[in-house]
Motif scaffolding. Structure first.
Motif, PDB file in Angstrom:
ATOM      1  N   ARG A 117       0.837  -1.205   0.000  1.00 46.55           N
ATOM      2  CA  ARG A 117       0.000   0.000   0.000  1.00 46.55           C
ATOM      3  C   ARG A 117       0.873   1.258   0.000  1.00 46.55           C
ATOM      4  N   LEU A 118       1.995   1.192   0.731  1.00 48.55           N
ATOM      5  CA  LEU A 118       2.891   2.332   0.819  1.00 48.55           C
ATOM      6  C   LEU A 118       3.573   2.628  -0.518  1.00 48.55           C
ATOM      7  N   THR A 119       3.946   1.569  -1.248  1.00 53.98           N
ATOM      8  CA  THR A 119       4.755   1.743  -2.463  1.00 53.98           C
ATOM      9  C   THR A 119       3.934   1.671  -3.743  1.00 53.98           C
ATOM     10  N   ARG A 120       2.602   1.562  -3.623  1.00 55.04           N
ATOM     11  CA  ARG A 120       1.768   1.363  -4.810  1.00 55.04           C
ATOM     12  C   ARG A 120       1.976   2.467  -5.841  1.00 55.04           C
ATOM     13  N   GLU A 121       2.012   3.706  -5.399  1.00 54.78           N
ATOM     14  CA  GLU A 121       2.157   4.819  -6.337  1.00 54.78           C
ATOM     15  C   GLU A 121       3.537   4.824  -6.984  1.00 54.78           C
ATOM     16  N   VAL A 122       4.577   4.592  -6.187  1.00 49.68           N
ATOM     17  CA  VAL A 122       5.930   4.560  -6.731  1.00 49.68           C
ATOM     18  C   VAL A 122       6.081   3.419  -7.725  1.00 49.68           C
ATOM     19  N   ALA A 123       5.411   2.292  -7.467  1.00 48.20           N
ATOM     20  CA  ALA A 123       5.524   1.127  -8.357  1.00 48.20           C
ATOM     21  C   ALA A 123       5.051   1.440  -9.770  1.00 48.20           C
ATOM     22  N   GLN A 124       4.193   2.428  -9.943  1.00 41.17           N
ATOM     23  CA  GLN A 124       3.735   2.802 -11.288  1.00 41.17           C
ATOM     24  C   GLN A 124       4.837   3.507 -12.077  1.00 41.17           C
ATOM     25  N   CYS A 125       5.901   3.929 -11.373  1.00 37.68           N
ATOM     26  CA  CYS A 125       7.029   4.602 -12.029  1.00 37.68           C
ATOM     27  C   CYS A 125       8.177   3.642 -12.325  1.00 37.68           C
ATOM     28  N   ALA A 176      11.944  -1.962  -1.899  1.00 39.44           N
ATOM     29  CA  ALA A 176      12.155  -1.812  -3.341  1.00 39.44           C
ATOM     30  C   ALA A 176      10.879  -2.178  -4.088  1.00 39.44           C
ATOM     31  N   PRO A 177      10.148  -1.209  -4.620  1.00 37.64           N
ATOM     32  CA  PRO A 177       8.938  -1.516  -5.398  1.00 37.64           C
ATOM     33  C   PRO A 177       9.291  -2.194  -6.725  1.00 37.64           C
ATOM     34  N   GLY A 178       8.436  -3.119  -7.151  1.00 36.41           N
ATOM     35  CA  GLY A 178       8.575  -3.724  -8.468  1.00 36.41           C
ATOM     36  C   GLY A 178       7.653  -3.031  -9.455  1.00 36.41           C
ATOM     37  N   PRO A 179       7.741  -3.358 -10.755  1.00 39.15           N
ATOM     38  CA  PRO A 179       6.927  -2.691 -11.766  1.00 39.15           C
ATOM     39  C   PRO A 179       5.432  -2.930 -11.543  1.00 39.15           C
ATOM     40  N   GLY A 180       4.732  -1.951 -11.017  1.00 31.80           N
ATOM     41  CA  GLY A 180       3.296  -2.053 -10.797  1.00 31.80           C
ATOM     42  C   GLY A 180       2.897  -3.110  -9.803  1.00 31.80           C
ATOM     43  N   ALA A 181       3.838  -3.612  -9.007  1.00 31.46           N
ATOM     44  CA  ALA A 181       3.578  -4.763  -8.144  1.00 31.46           C
ATOM     45  C   ALA A 181       2.749  -4.374  -6.931  1.00 31.46           C
ATOM     46  N   ALA A 182       1.913  -5.319  -6.489  1.00 31.73           N
ATOM     47  CA  ALA A 182       1.091  -5.082  -5.293  1.00 31.73           C
ATOM     48  C   ALA A 182       1.912  -5.162  -4.023  1.00 31.73           C
ATOM     49  N   SER A 183       3.048  -5.831  -4.076  1.00 34.95           N
ATOM     50  CA  SER A 183       3.942  -5.908  -2.924  1.00 34.95           C
ATOM     51  C   SER A 183       5.363  -5.656  -3.417  1.00 34.95           C
ATOM     52  N   PRO A 184       6.238  -5.137  -2.554  1.00 34.73           N
ATOM     53  CA  PRO A 184       7.596  -4.797  -2.993  1.00 34.73           C
ATOM     54  C   PRO A 184       8.435  -6.037  -3.265  1.00 34.73           C
ATOM     55  N   GLU A 232      17.027  -7.028 -10.955  1.00 33.81           N
ATOM     56  CA  GLU A 232      16.071  -6.186 -10.243  1.00 33.81           C
ATOM     57  C   GLU A 232      16.696  -4.861  -9.819  1.00 33.81           C
ATOM     58  N   CYS A 233      17.919  -4.592 -10.277  1.00 36.45           N
ATOM     59  CA  CYS A 233      18.558  -3.302 -10.022  1.00 36.45           C
ATOM     60  C   CYS A 233      18.133  -2.309 -11.103  1.00 36.45           C
ATOM     61  N   GLY A 234      18.173  -1.045 -10.750  1.00 40.42           N
ATOM     62  CA  GLY A 234      17.720   0.012 -11.651  1.00 40.42           C
ATOM     63  C   GLY A 234      16.422   0.649 -11.209  1.00 40.42           C
ATOM     64  N   GLY A 235      15.749   0.037 -10.235  1.00 41.50           N
ATOM     65  CA  GLY A 235      14.501   0.566  -9.721  1.00 41.50           C
ATOM     66  C   GLY A 235      14.717   1.394  -8.466  1.00 41.50           C
ATOM     67  N   PRO A 236      13.677   2.059  -7.980  1.00 39.77           N
ATOM     68  CA  PRO A 236      13.813   2.966  -6.836  1.00 39.77           C
ATOM     69  C   PRO A 236      13.861   2.246  -5.494  1.00 39.77           C
ATOM     70  N   LEU A 237      14.419   2.962  -4.503  1.00 41.13           N
ATOM     71  CA  LEU A 237      14.436   2.530  -3.112  1.00 41.13           C
ATOM     72  C   LEU A 237      13.629   3.551  -2.317  1.00 41.13           C
ATOM     73  N   VAL A 238      12.718   3.062  -1.477  1.00 35.84           N
ATOM     74  CA  VAL A 238      11.868   3.977  -0.713  1.00 35.84           C
ATOM     75  C   VAL A 238      12.022   3.722   0.777  1.00 35.84           C
ATOM     76  N   ASP A 239      11.746   4.785   1.575  1.00 34.53           N
ATOM     77  CA  ASP A 239      11.739   4.633   3.024  1.00 34.53           C
ATOM     78  C   ASP A 239      10.309   4.398   3.507  1.00 34.53           C
ATOM     79  N   LEU A 240      10.119   4.264   4.800  1.00 31.49           N
ATOM     80  CA  LEU A 240       8.788   3.938   5.328  1.00 31.49           C
ATOM     81  C   LEU A 240       7.817   5.112   5.270  1.00 31.49           C
ATOM     82  N   ALA A 241       8.311   6.271   4.860  1.00 29.08           N
ATOM     83  CA  ALA A 241       7.409   7.391   4.602  1.00 29.08           C
ATOM     84  C   ALA A 241       6.975   7.426   3.142  1.00 29.08           C
ATOM     85  N   GLY A 242       7.475   6.465   2.346  1.00 25.72           N
ATOM     86  CA  GLY A 242       7.142   6.414   0.928  1.00 25.72           C
ATOM     87  C   GLY A 242       8.013   7.296   0.064  1.00 25.72           C
TER      88      GLY A 242
END
Length: 591
Positions: free
Chosen positions: A259-267, A353-361, A500-510
């Motif tokens: 839920r935290l990374t859902r928006e970032v996963a779209q990127c 680490a969010p995956g491409p559009g993934a529901a879970s990181p 799986e490298c090349g994608g973003p890293l997020v903290d618990l604040a998203g």
């Protein structure tokens, strides 16, 4: 660690090294419930007792060994034991790999019969197979593992390093050292190929199945036979399952992170080359700008967006220091990443680490150390150097190194490196330390009155410590092709695959705190921090840092070929070690 299924001779040394050298770090700590061997009559080592054990072992062997089989599943080999006359075979779960595969069994007399793999209980490494040819088969009786006590004598059997013609199952005798939760620990020495073989009591009954080993020959672990009995119905059905252990990435945690990374996963996008996924990418501009890992681009890139659309991509900028490539696709209105570069994550801080559009990181981890530089591995020529006035005199050529393969001899004087004059040995060492393994070099040498040019490719430091480190780091998911030589990174403990490298890293604040750039080793993944990335993005978009697409691909391919050359010529020499500085009392310098 688990005994790897034995593979053909080409993999023999690799498997053996992995088992014997890596096991020390991977062997489990003994639980508080383990039972140390008591100093009692039950564990006495009198001659009378040894003779008694000898008689019992020899009496049990005929029936026990007739039920012990070699196993081949594809290229992998292991061992097993028949436990029913209709052909059910116990083995280790990692020998089977997956249910429903065709298998070959090699009986104790060398006869081969056909079979198939059934169920796998992966948590405890229990596997079941079945002989499918018609017949009645020699079967061993199953004993009781629940009542075993430390000090009990036992017999291990199997096919160490794989089945060998004219060699029957190999017998080893030892004692149960500890009874652990879900495993038995004995001092019966095992090795690759023994996986899945039986552990018998002195009555010839199966009490366990060989599973894995540690670094010492008395660190051998077996699946208790009671595990198979308790899971029998599921194993026969061909189920493949594991226990739901309380891992850090539990279902509740991953759902919350999703839920935290859902928006970032779209990127996040998947980057493919030649039909294979090679990396992830991060959308850094709404008009089709995507940042990814440069060294993995081994062909024309294609980007698969989170919504499933695919676009051919063009490389428009490369930053070699951080291994970044800017891609451009013909798309607009993309969701762009939002950076958090105000604060650098600190040690112990959670990241995902969010995956491409993934529901879970893809994973969860913590920052492991403060941000730091990752030094690059230096190329090695494999010579000892001394003074020569102008130039560097070769005082020693190490065996099986690039220098020896190129034909360098003692007393050669290296006068130029890639056309540049060499002042002395210090200057040559300094220049070579700027090069990496796989880099080609052109040496001009003076040999007597002759001047020669020699071409070679630099190697890498190759000694016991380096080989152990390499093997440990490449186990499991492996490491990225480029995994060092970064000016500054964040290091975290999340297990990401190299692609799986090349994608973003997020903290618990998203907040997006960086881009994962390399899998660096078994315990570490590296991230380029946001405060470093953001200033680079406009320059990478500008096209000023562009090797043309064809040139970039050609360079990547050339580097790949050099890496293959170096890998195929790795040796047991120890180049790269510096000997005493000749300016401090003589001697040689190695490079």
């Amino acid at each position: 660690m688990r005994l790897p299924p034995f593979r053909p001779i080409s993999a023999l040394l690799t498997c053996l090294w992995l088992v014997l050298a890596a096991g020390l770090c991977l062997s489990p700590a003994l639980s508080a419930e383990s039972q140390p061997i008591a100093a009692s009559a039950a564990t006495s080592q009198t001659l009378d007792e040894l003779l008694s054990v000898q008689r019992q072992v020899q009496a049990a062997l005929d029936k026990a060994l007739s039920a012990t089989v070699g196993i081949r599943v594809g290229p992998a080999q292991g061992s097993g034991v028949i436990v029913s006359k209709d052909g059910y075979v116990l083995t280790a779960g990692h020998v089977i790999s997956k249910p429903g595969q065709a298998a070959t069994f090699i009986l104790s007399d060398g006869t081969t019969v056909r079979g198939k793999t059934l169920g796998i209980y992966t948590t405890l490494d229990a596997g079941l197979m079945k002989i499918t040819d018609e017949g009645t088969w020699p079967a061993a009786e199953q004993g009781e593992s629940a009542d075993l006590k430390p000090g009990a004598w036992c017999i291990a059997a199997g096919h160490p390093l794989g089945y060998q013609d004219e060699r029957p199952p190999v017998v080893r005798v030892g004692r149960v050292l500890r009874v652990l939760n879900g495993q038995l620990h004995t001092d019966c020495p095992l090795v690759a190929g023994d996986s899945g073989g039986p552990l018998f009591d002195l009555d010839g009954r199966v009490i366990g199945i060989n599973s894995r080993i540690g670094s010492s020959t008395d660190m051998n672990y077996h699946v208790p036979v009671g595990v198979f009995r308790d899971a029998w119905d599921r194993l026969v059905r061909g189920d493949c399952w594991e226990d739901h252990l309380p891992r850090k990435e539990s279902r509740g945690v991953t759902e919350a992170l999703g839920r935290l990374t859902r928006e970032v996963a779209q990127c996040v996008v998947r980057v493919e080359c030649r039909g294979k996924s090679v990396a992830l990418g991060t959308v850094v501009g709404t008009a089709g700008w995507i940042l990814t890992k440069a060294s993995e681009l081994n062909g024309p890139p294609v980007c698969r967006l989170a919504d499933g659309r695919r676009f051919d991509a063009q490389v428009v900028g490369v930053d070699e220091k951080f291994d970044l490539a800017m891609l451009k696709i013909d798309a607009d209105g993309l969701q762009e990443i939002s950076w958090n570069s105000a604060a650098t994550p600190t040690v112990g801080q959670w990241v995902a680490a969010p995956g491409p559009g993934a529901a879970s990181p893809l994973g969860l981890g913590v920052v492991s150390v403060p941000q730091r530089l990752i030094p690059g591995e230096r190329g090695v020529l494999g010579v000892g150097l001394g003074r020569a006035g102008p130039g560097a005199r070769v005082v020693r050529v190490l065996s099986d190194t690039p220098a020896e393969k190129a034909g360098l001899l003692e007393n050669d004087v290296i006068t130029h490196l890639d056309g540049c004059p060499v002042e002395d040995q210090e200057a040559l060492i300094g220049a070579l330390q700027e090069r990496r393994p796989g880099d080609p070099v052109r040496l001009t040498i003076r040999r007597g009155v002759d001047e020669l040019e020699i071409l070679t490719v630099l190697g890498k430091v190759d000694n016991a410590a380096a080989r152990k480190r390499e093997m440990q780091n490449r186990s499991d998911v492996g490491v990225s092709r480029r995994h060092d030589d970064f000016p500054v990174v964040l290091q975290h403990d999340m297990v990401l695959k190299p692609n799986e490298c090349g994608g973003p890293l997020v903290d618990l604040a998203g907040g997006v705190v960086g881009i994962n750039i390399a899998r660096g080793g078994r315990t570490e993944t590296y991230t380029v921090p946001s405060h470093v990335l953001v200033p680079l993005i406009d320059d990478l978009k500008s096209g000023r840092f562009l090797p043309t697409g064809a040139e970039a691909i050609a360079r990547s391919e050339a580097k790949r070929e050099r890496e293959v050359w170096v890998t195929s010529n790795e040796t047991n020499a120890e180049p790269g070690q510096r000997l005493p500085d000749p300016r401090r009392g003589g001697g040689e310098r190695r490079q």
